[in-house]
Motif scaffolding. Structure first.
Motif, PDB file in Angstrom:
ATOM      1  N   THR A 102       0.836  -1.025   0.048  1.00 32.61           N
ATOM      2  CA  THR A 102      -0.145   0.031  -0.026  1.00 32.61           C
ATOM      3  C   THR A 102       0.845   1.446  -0.105  1.00 32.61           C
ATOM      4  OG1 THR A 102      -1.501  -1.234   1.329  1.00 32.61           O
ATOM      5  CG2 THR A 102      -1.965   1.326   1.108  1.00 32.61           C
ATOM      6  N   ILE A 103       0.638   2.255  -0.964  1.00 29.46           N
ATOM      7  CA  ILE A 103       1.160   3.314  -0.780  1.00 29.46           C
ATOM      8  C   ILE A 103       0.072   4.749  -0.358  1.00 29.46           C
ATOM      9  CG2 ILE A 103       1.025   3.594  -3.411  1.00 29.46           C
ATOM     10  CD1 ILE A 103       3.744   5.254  -3.429  1.00 29.46           C
ATOM     11  N   TYR A 104       0.575   5.413   0.357  1.00 29.55           N
ATOM     12  CA  TYR A 104      -0.233   6.644   0.811  1.00 29.55           C
ATOM     13  C   TYR A 104       0.474   7.861  -0.007  1.00 29.55           C
ATOM     14  CZ  TYR A 104      -2.022   3.580   4.052  1.00 29.55           C
ATOM     15  OH  TYR A 104      -2.573   2.404   4.988  1.00 29.55           O
ATOM     16  N   HIS A 105      -0.255   8.068  -1.031  1.00 23.34           N
ATOM     17  CA  HIS A 105       0.275   8.815  -2.269  1.00 23.34           C
ATOM     18  C   HIS A 105      -0.613  10.085  -2.418  1.00 23.34           C
ATOM     19  CE1 HIS A 105       1.761   9.170  -6.327  1.00 23.34           C
ATOM     20  NE2 HIS A 105       0.424   8.953  -6.915  1.00 23.34           N
ATOM     21  N   ASN A 106       0.437  11.040  -2.823  1.00 24.62           N
ATOM     22  CA  ASN A 106      -0.049  12.279  -3.354  1.00 24.62           C
ATOM     23  C   ASN A 106       0.440  12.524  -4.759  1.00 24.62           C
ATOM     24  OD1 ASN A 106      -0.641  14.920  -3.937  1.00 24.62           O
ATOM     25  ND2 ASN A 106      -0.224  15.702  -1.969  1.00 24.62           N
ATOM     26  N   PRO A 107      -0.445  12.315  -5.732  1.00 18.72           N
ATOM     27  CA  PRO A 107       0.215  12.240  -7.214  1.00 18.72           C
ATOM     28  C   PRO A 107       0.671  13.676  -7.533  1.00 18.72           C
ATOM     29  CG  PRO A 107      -2.477  12.148  -7.076  1.00 18.72           C
ATOM     30  CD  PRO A 107      -1.822  12.212  -5.602  1.00 18.72           C
ATOM     31  N   LYS A 108       0.645  14.941  -6.679  1.00 22.90           N
ATOM     32  CA  LYS A 108       1.263  15.961  -7.174  1.00 22.90           C
ATOM     33  C   LYS A 108       2.688  16.151  -6.656  1.00 22.90           C
ATOM     34  CE  LYS A 108      -2.892  18.900  -6.677  1.00 22.90           C
ATOM     35  NZ  LYS A 108      -3.594  19.906  -6.064  1.00 22.90           N
ATOM     36  N   CYS A 109       2.883  15.162  -5.831  1.00 16.87           N
ATOM     37  CA  CYS A 109       4.399  14.979  -5.071  1.00 16.87           C
ATOM     38  C   CYS A 109       5.318  14.137  -6.410  1.00 16.87           C
ATOM     39  CB  CYS A 109       4.310  14.318  -3.875  1.00 16.87           C
ATOM     40  SG  CYS A 109       5.882  14.033  -3.065  1.00 16.87           S
ATOM     41  N   SER A 110       6.610  14.576  -6.562  1.00 15.37           N
ATOM     42  CA  SER A 110       7.319  13.801  -7.419  1.00 15.37           C
ATOM     43  C   SER A 110       8.026  12.728  -6.758  1.00 15.37           C
ATOM     44  CB  SER A 110       8.510  14.971  -8.258  1.00 15.37           C
ATOM     45  OG  SER A 110       9.078  15.370  -7.026  1.00 15.37           O
ATOM     46  N   THR A 111       8.187  13.061  -5.355  1.00 14.11           N
ATOM     47  CA  THR A 111       8.911  11.677  -4.918  1.00 14.11           C
ATOM     48  C   THR A 111       7.801  10.722  -4.581  1.00 14.11           C
ATOM     49  OG1 THR A 111      10.433  13.181  -3.548  1.00 14.11           O
ATOM     50  CG2 THR A 111       9.825  11.023  -2.624  1.00 14.11           C
ATOM     51  N   SER A 112       6.320  11.161  -4.498  1.00 10.69           N
ATOM     52  CA  SER A 112       5.480  10.000  -4.336  1.00 10.69           C
ATOM     53  C   SER A 112       5.372   9.504  -5.514  1.00 10.69           C
ATOM     54  CB  SER A 112       4.365  10.620  -3.873  1.00 10.69           C
ATOM     55  OG  SER A 112       3.382   9.902  -3.282  1.00 10.69           O
ATOM     56  N   ARG A 113       5.333  10.021  -6.598  1.00  9.81           N
ATOM     57  CA  ARG A 113       5.120   9.342  -8.197  1.00  9.81           C
ATOM     58  C   ARG A 113       6.302   8.577  -8.320  1.00  9.81           C
ATOM     59  NH1 ARG A 113       3.852  14.857  -9.631  1.00  9.81           N
ATOM     60  NH2 ARG A 113       6.000  14.923 -10.603  1.00  9.81           N
ATOM     61  N   LYS A 114       7.653   8.964  -7.814  1.00  6.99           N
ATOM     62  CA  LYS A 114       8.978   8.241  -8.011  1.00  6.99           C
ATOM     63  C   LYS A 114       8.702   6.717  -7.317  1.00  6.99           C
ATOM     64  CE  LYS A 114      11.989  11.859  -9.189  1.00  6.99           C
ATOM     65  NZ  LYS A 114      13.065  12.571  -8.811  1.00  6.99           N
ATOM     66  N   ALA A 115       7.914   6.979  -6.023  1.00  9.16           N
ATOM     67  CA  ALA A 115       8.035   5.603  -5.145  1.00  9.16           C
ATOM     68  C   ALA A 115       6.962   4.888  -5.898  1.00  9.16           C
ATOM     69  CB  ALA A 115       7.582   6.077  -3.856  1.00  9.16           C
ATOM     70  N   LEU A 116       5.815   5.186  -6.456  1.00 12.06           N
ATOM     71  CA  LEU A 116       4.863   4.414  -7.069  1.00 12.06           C
ATOM     72  C   LEU A 116       5.478   3.811  -8.329  1.00 12.06           C
ATOM     73  CD1 LEU A 116       1.843   3.545  -7.242  1.00 12.06           C
ATOM     74  CD2 LEU A 116       1.326   5.370  -8.582  1.00 12.06           C
ATOM     75  N   ASP A 117       6.236   4.585  -9.091  1.00 10.12           N
ATOM     76  CA  ASP A 117       6.851   3.896 -10.195  1.00 10.12           C
ATOM     77  C   ASP A 117       8.069   2.933  -9.740  1.00 10.12           C
ATOM     78  OD1 ASP A 117       5.704   5.689 -12.050  1.00 10.12           O
ATOM     79  OD2 ASP A 117       7.402   6.880 -12.195  1.00 10.12           O
ATOM     80  N   LYS A 118       8.587   3.000  -8.743  1.00 14.01           N
ATOM     81  CA  LYS A 118       9.720   1.984  -8.349  1.00 14.01           C
ATOM     82  C   LYS A 118       8.887   0.793  -7.749  1.00 14.01           C
ATOM     83  CE  LYS A 118      13.313   1.496  -4.897  1.00 14.01           C
ATOM     84  NZ  LYS A 118      14.942   1.831  -5.252  1.00 14.01           N
TER      85      LYS A 118
END
Length: 113
Positions: free
Chosen positions: A4-20
């Motif tokens: 589970t990822i607690y994600h904010n799509p506006k955040c580049s680090t969060s997007r990179k974590a989701l990609d990882k």
């Protein structure tokens, strides 16, 4: 692996974590916490599992953090502010069967993948 990822799509680090996660072959549950919000219990559990205090998990660069005077607040007050204003929670948090991490730096995800 479940994740589970607690994600904010506006955040580049969060997007990179989701990609990882996806690059590792994981299709995580994505929780857009800014929209969904938190309960106090959810946050406390998340922080306990990650080994962080509410102040350590606070997004101090958020203007609201300073506006609310949270620099001088105790952990209970910071936690209450996070429940009321989900944007104050640093991101992203990732939970897998191997543990919970605040993915800052992004390499901290390697510990739980």
């Amino acid at each position: 692996m479940d994740a589970t990822i607690y994600h904010n799509p506006k955040c580049s680090t969060s997007r990179k974590a989701l990609d990882k996660l996806r690059d590792a072959g994981i299709d995580p549950t994505v929780v857009k916490y800014v929209n969904e919000g938190w309960t106090r219990e959810q946050l406390q559990t998340l922080f306990d599992e990650a080994g962080l205090t509410p102040k350590q998990a606070a997004r101090k660069r958020e203007a609201l953090y300073k506006e609310l005077g949270l620099d001088d607040a105790d952990d209970d007050a910071v936690l209450d502010a996070m429940v009321e204003h989900p944007i104050l929670v640093e991101r992203p948090f990732v939970v897998t069967g191997k543990g919970t991490r605040l993915a800052r730096p992004l390499e901290s995800l390697d510990e739980i993948l």
